[in-house]
Every structure is written in C-alpha cells, then in structure tokens.
Design a protein around this motif. Structure first.
Motif, mmCIF file in Angstrom:
data_model
loop_
_atom_site.group_PDB
_atom_site.id
_atom_site.type_symbol
_atom_site.label_atom_id
_atom_site.label_comp_id
_atom_site.label_asym_id
_atom_site.label_seq_id
_atom_site.Cartn_x
_atom_site.Cartn_y
_atom_site.Cartn_z
ATOM 1 N N ILE A 1 36.690 72.047 42.783
ATOM 2 C CA ILE A 1 35.275 72.266 42.504
ATOM 3 C C ILE A 1 34.651 70.932 42.144
ATOM 4 N N MET A 2 33.338 70.832 42.336
ATOM 5 C CA MET A 2 32.679 69.543 42.171
ATOM 6 C C MET A 2 31.966 69.437 40.831
ATOM 7 N N GLY A 3 32.738 69.360 39.762
ATOM 8 C CA GLY A 3 32.227 69.015 38.447
ATOM 9 C C GLY A 3 31.119 69.905 37.936
ATOM 10 N N PRO A 4 30.121 69.323 37.259
ATOM 11 C CA PRO A 4 29.077 70.105 36.595
ATOM 12 C C PRO A 4 28.253 70.961 37.542
ATOM 13 N N GLY A 5 28.287 70.671 38.843
ATOM 14 C CA GLY A 5 27.506 71.452 39.785
ATOM 15 C C GLY A 5 28.144 72.764 40.162
ATOM 16 N N SER A 6 29.362 73.027 39.682
ATOM 17 C CA SER A 6 30.048 74.254 40.045
ATOM 18 C C SER A 6 29.333 75.464 39.469
ATOM 19 N N ASP A 7 29.521 76.628 40.114
ATOM 20 C CA ASP A 7 28.907 77.849 39.600
ATOM 21 C C ASP A 7 29.826 78.578 38.635
ATOM 22 N N GLU A 8 30.914 77.933 38.223
ATOM 23 C CA GLU A 8 31.830 78.545 37.267
ATOM 24 C C GLU A 8 31.095 78.861 35.973
ATOM 25 N N THR A 9 31.380 80.010 35.374
ATOM 26 C CA THR A 9 30.765 80.371 34.110
ATOM 27 C C THR A 9 31.064 79.307 33.059
ATOM 28 N N GLY A 10 30.045 78.924 32.307
ATOM 29 C CA GLY A 10 30.218 77.883 31.310
ATOM 30 C C GLY A 10 29.787 76.525 31.809
ATOM 31 N N ARG A 11 29.482 76.419 33.094
ATOM 32 C CA ARG A 11 28.994 75.161 33.648
ATOM 33 C C ARG A 11 27.518 75.309 34.007
ATOM 34 N N LYS A 12 26.824 74.219 34.010
ATOM 35 C CA LYS A 12 25.413 74.232 34.365
ATOM 36 C C LYS A 12 25.270 74.243 35.873
ATOM 37 N N LYS A 13 24.557 75.224 36.391
ATOM 38 C CA LYS A 13 24.344 75.298 37.827
ATOM 39 C C LYS A 13 23.344 74.234 38.262
ATOM 40 N N ALA A 14 23.550 73.702 39.440
ATOM 41 C CA ALA A 14 22.637 72.692 39.961
ATOM 42 C C ALA A 14 22.723 72.679 41.473
ATOM 43 N N ASN A 15 21.623 72.299 42.099
ATOM 44 C CA ASN A 15 21.642 72.154 43.545
ATOM 45 C C ASN A 15 22.417 70.894 43.898
ATOM 46 N N LYS A 16 23.321 70.998 44.838
ATOM 47 C CA LYS A 16 24.130 69.844 45.189
ATOM 48 C C LYS A 16 24.528 69.933 46.647
ATOM 49 N N GLN A 17 24.797 68.788 47.222
ATOM 50 C CA GLN A 17 25.195 68.726 48.614
ATOM 51 C C GLN A 17 26.703 68.878 48.761
ATOM 52 N N ARG A 18 27.465 68.316 47.818
ATOM 53 C CA ARG A 18 28.914 68.305 47.925
ATOM 54 C C ARG A 18 29.519 69.562 47.309
ATOM 55 N N THR A 19 30.584 70.033 47.900
ATOM 56 C CA THR A 19 31.327 71.157 47.357
ATOM 57 C C THR A 19 32.814 70.852 47.438
ATOM 58 N N GLY A 20 33.579 71.393 46.505
ATOM 59 C CA GLY A 20 35.020 71.217 46.515
ATOM 60 C C GLY A 20 35.673 72.176 47.498
ATOM 61 N N TRP A 21 36.967 71.941 47.762
ATOM 62 C CA TRP A 21 37.650 72.757 48.774
ATOM 63 C C TRP A 21 37.765 74.222 48.353
ATOM 64 N N PHE A 22 37.865 74.489 47.047
ATOM 65 C CA PHE A 22 37.961 75.885 46.626
ATOM 66 C C PHE A 22 36.611 76.581 46.752
ATOM 67 N N GLU A 23 35.541 75.857 46.501
ATOM 68 C CA GLU A 23 34.198 76.411 46.710
ATOM 69 C C GLU A 23 33.963 76.703 48.194
ATOM 70 N N LYS A 24 34.464 75.830 49.057
ATOM 71 C CA LYS A 24 34.334 76.067 50.498
ATOM 72 C C LYS A 24 35.117 77.313 50.914
ATOM 73 N N LEU A 25 36.306 77.488 50.320
ATOM 74 C CA LEU A 25 37.100 78.677 50.634
ATOM 75 C C LEU A 25 36.366 79.935 50.179
ATOM 76 N N ARG A 26 35.789 79.891 48.985
ATOM 77 C CA ARG A 26 34.994 81.030 48.503
ATOM 78 C C ARG A 26 33.860 81.353 49.473
ATOM 79 N N ASP A 27 33.179 80.315 49.968
ATOM 80 C CA ASP A 27 32.063 80.538 50.886
ATOM 81 C C ASP A 27 32.523 81.167 52.198
ATOM 82 N N GLN A 28 33.750 80.890 52.608
ATOM 83 C CA GLN A 28 34.283 81.476 53.833
ATOM 84 C C GLN A 28 34.725 82.925 53.631
ATOM 85 N N LEU A 29 35.267 83.229 52.459
ATOM 86 C CA LEU A 29 35.833 84.562 52.223
ATOM 87 C C LEU A 29 34.854 85.516 51.555
#
Length: 217
Positions: free
Chosen positions: A163-191
């Motif tokens: 996941i890409m740091g503070p931009g992640s949508d994980e609970t407890g993190r601040k959501k933000a618009n971002k261009q980059r995503t981590g590989w696990f976020e990409k997997l979530r988007d596919q599944l």
C-alpha cells in the motif's frame, strides 16, 4: 478454533464464484476457498494473471526451506524482476500452530482466509472470504498495536510496498487522492474494487469441516 489478525479486504462470495468460473479453476472450491489444494489453485492464478504482484511460486517453496527470522516470521527473499528488489515471500506473525491448511499458504505473500461458525446451520458459507497481505495466527493473545506497527515498518522499508503510505484507504489512515497505488491495492481493485483495505479479526470455528463418521449398522 483458529483465529487470525489480518490486514486485507473482503472478497464477496459472488465475486469469488465468478472469478473461479471465468478463470476455469477446476481445483478451486468457491464456497470454501481455504483447503490447501483450493487456496494454492486460486493464489497461483493471481500470480499468473497479475504481473504487478511480487514473484511467488509454490514450487520454489518446496525446493527452498523457509528461514525463520528473529521475530518469528518465515521469510524468503525473491522478486518477480530485479527492479522490484527483494521481498519476504511469507508474512505471518510469531506463534500459532492452528490451521494446517493456512500454513500451506506460506509460499505466498498473498493469503486467503475464511470465517465460519459451525453452530450456524443456516449458512453453507459466509457472504465473503478474506484476501490479506499480512496475517497473524492468534492462539491465545496478540498485541494488535504491535502487529500494526510491524506492518507499518515493513511498508516504509519496502521498495515495492503493498500500500502507498498515508494515501491508503486502510482504516486509521487519512484518505487522499493519489496517482500511485501499491500492489495489494491493485489486487483489491481487480478482485473487489471499492472494498476497504483494513484490519480484521477472522475466526474460523472449523477449518476442516469433515463429515462425522457414524458406525455401520
């Protein structure tokens, strides 16, 4: 009764069924994905389909014995390509001997889990399974804050983080618009696009689910 602390997302059962059918996964059981044969089939399909995932292979796990690190994690460094650098193939916490089928997933950086209540006879399976990038088996107790800190430190140190740091949508993190995503976020988007990546405690009252043996009359 196996229980797990995991960082991941819910994979809705309908999506699991569609994925298994579309990918023609004969060895996968969409209503109960965690048996070793089924989980291996599904996880291997992830690595075959999605080249953004870190390289993992069950055949490599069979050949190379895992090395136990100081904190109890089983680690083996490998990469899909040299540019991705090194990564721990299996991320799981210390302790825990429950769930033999779960430990058959040690070769994979992605894990799949099921929750189940054997006393609830109204459900064949739960409405969702879980896909995780960090799992800690809980036998007696576990420090949630400590495991979350370990995960945060791993993400910060990883050259190709899940996941890409503070931009992640994980609970407890601040959501933000971002261009980059981590590989696990990409997997979530596919599944299961739109599903939150967060921390869960998953309890499975019967991972084997064998039929009782009755004496023959």
């Amino acid at each position: 009764m196996p229980a797990y602390l995991c960082h991941g997302f819910r994979w809705h059962r309908r999506s699991v069924r569609v994925y298994v059918v579309v990918q023609n996964l004969d060895d996968a059981s969409p209503e109960w994905i965690i048996p070793a044969k089924s989980a291996t089939c599904i996880l291997e399909s992830f690595y075959n389909l999605f080249d953004f995932l870190p390289y993992c292979s069950p055949s490599d796990h069979d050949i190379n014995s895992p090395v136990s690190s100081e904190d109890g994690n089983l680690t083996q460094n490998t990469s899909r390509a040299q540019s991705r650098g090194h990564r721990s193939r299996s991320q799981r916490g210390h302790g825990g001997t429950s769930g033999a089928d779960f430990f058959a997933q040690d070769w994979s950086v992605v894990k799949v889990l099921e929750e189940y209540d054997p006393m609830n006879l109204d459900e064949v399976s739960r409405p969702y399974a879980y896909v995780a990038d960090y799992v800690v088996p809980v036998d007696l107790s576990v420090s949630i804050a400590e495991e979350m800190q370990k995960y945060e430190e791993r993400v910060k140190a990883d050259r190709d983080p899940p996941i890409m740091g503070p931009g992640s949508d994980e609970t407890g993190r601040k959501k933000a618009n971002k261009q980059r995503t981590g590989w696990f976020e990409k997997l979530r988007d596919q599944l299961q696009r739109g599903e939150e990546i967060r921390w869960y405690v998953v309890v499975n009252g019967d991972e084997v689910r064998d039929f009782p043996e009755y004496p023959q009359e």
